[in-house]
Scaffold this motif. Structure first.
Motif, PDB file in Angstrom:
ATOM      1  N   UNK A   1       0.957  -1.195   0.233  1.00  0.00           N
ATOM      2  CA  UNK A   1       0.012   0.140   0.022  1.00  0.00           C
ATOM      3  C   UNK A   1       0.800   1.336   0.120  1.00  0.00           C
ATOM      4  N   UNK A   2       1.864   1.302   0.532  1.00  0.00           N
ATOM      5  CA  UNK A   2       2.815   2.284   0.690  1.00  0.00           C
ATOM      6  C   UNK A   2       3.795   2.570  -0.557  1.00  0.00           C
ATOM      7  N   UNK A   3       3.798   3.460  -1.090  1.00  0.00           N
ATOM      8  CA  UNK A   3       4.651   3.768  -2.340  1.00  0.00           C
ATOM      9  C   UNK A   3       6.151   3.393  -2.101  1.00  0.00           C
ATOM     10  N   UNK A   4       6.570   3.903  -1.180  1.00  0.00           N
ATOM     11  CA  UNK A   4       8.233   3.654  -0.874  1.00  0.00           C
ATOM     12  C   UNK A   4       8.185   3.396   0.572  1.00  0.00           C
ATOM     13  N   UNK A   5       9.157   2.478   0.736  1.00  0.00           N
ATOM     14  CA  UNK A   5       9.489   1.709   2.081  1.00  0.00           C
ATOM     15  C   UNK A   5      10.783   1.881   2.320  1.00  0.00           C
ATOM     16  N   UNK A   6      11.193   2.310   3.786  1.00  0.00           N
ATOM     17  CA  UNK A   6      12.379   2.570   4.068  1.00  0.00           C
ATOM     18  C   UNK A   6      12.761   1.543   5.411  1.00  0.00           C
ATOM     19  N   UNK A   7      13.460   0.853   5.368  1.00  0.00           N
ATOM     20  CA  UNK A   7      13.642   0.055   6.444  1.00  0.00           C
ATOM     21  C   UNK A   7      15.195   0.149   7.037  1.00  0.00           C
ATOM     22  N   UNK A   8      15.209   0.343   8.360  1.00  0.00           N
ATOM     23  CA  UNK A   8      16.470   0.418   8.912  1.00  0.00           C
ATOM     24  C   UNK A   8      16.799  -0.757   9.803  1.00  0.00           C
TER      25      UNK A   8
END
Length: 96
Positions: A86-93
């Motif tokens: 659903x989220x366009x961009x994903x940043x995982x740390x």
């Protein structure tokens, strides 16, 4: 705005955000903390809430949905995948 009040308060948080957008000259940045859903044991409502929000907004608004890694990983794989899709961009740390 407090995350618990934004997600579970009597007032519609999008009304508040829309007022800010209408007043802002350069747009609005919203950092939406998913923590209250886990803190109040309402994980089942989280995916429903997230999917009810648009992936993109037609106004000058940027929204970041923030999850603690442990909370996100506590969701079922299907729920995690729905949120990621659903989220366009994903940043995982990742921890070092």
């Amino acid at each position: 705005m407090d995350s618990i009040n934004a997600h579970f308060g009597a007032d519609d948080h999008m009304v508040f955000v829309n007022k800010l957008v209408n007043r802002a000259e350069n747009g609005v940045l919203v950092i939406a903390d998913a923590g209250p859903f886990f803190h109040l044991n309402k994980k089942e409502k989280l995916v429903e809430h997230e999917l009810s929000m648009p992936s993109r907004f037609d106004v000058n608004l940027k929204r970041f949905c923030v999850f603690h890694k442990q909370d996100f990983n506590s969701l079922a794989e299907e729920q995690r995948q729905k949120l990621l899709d659903h989220h366009g961009q994903v940043l995982m740390v990742e921890d070092e």
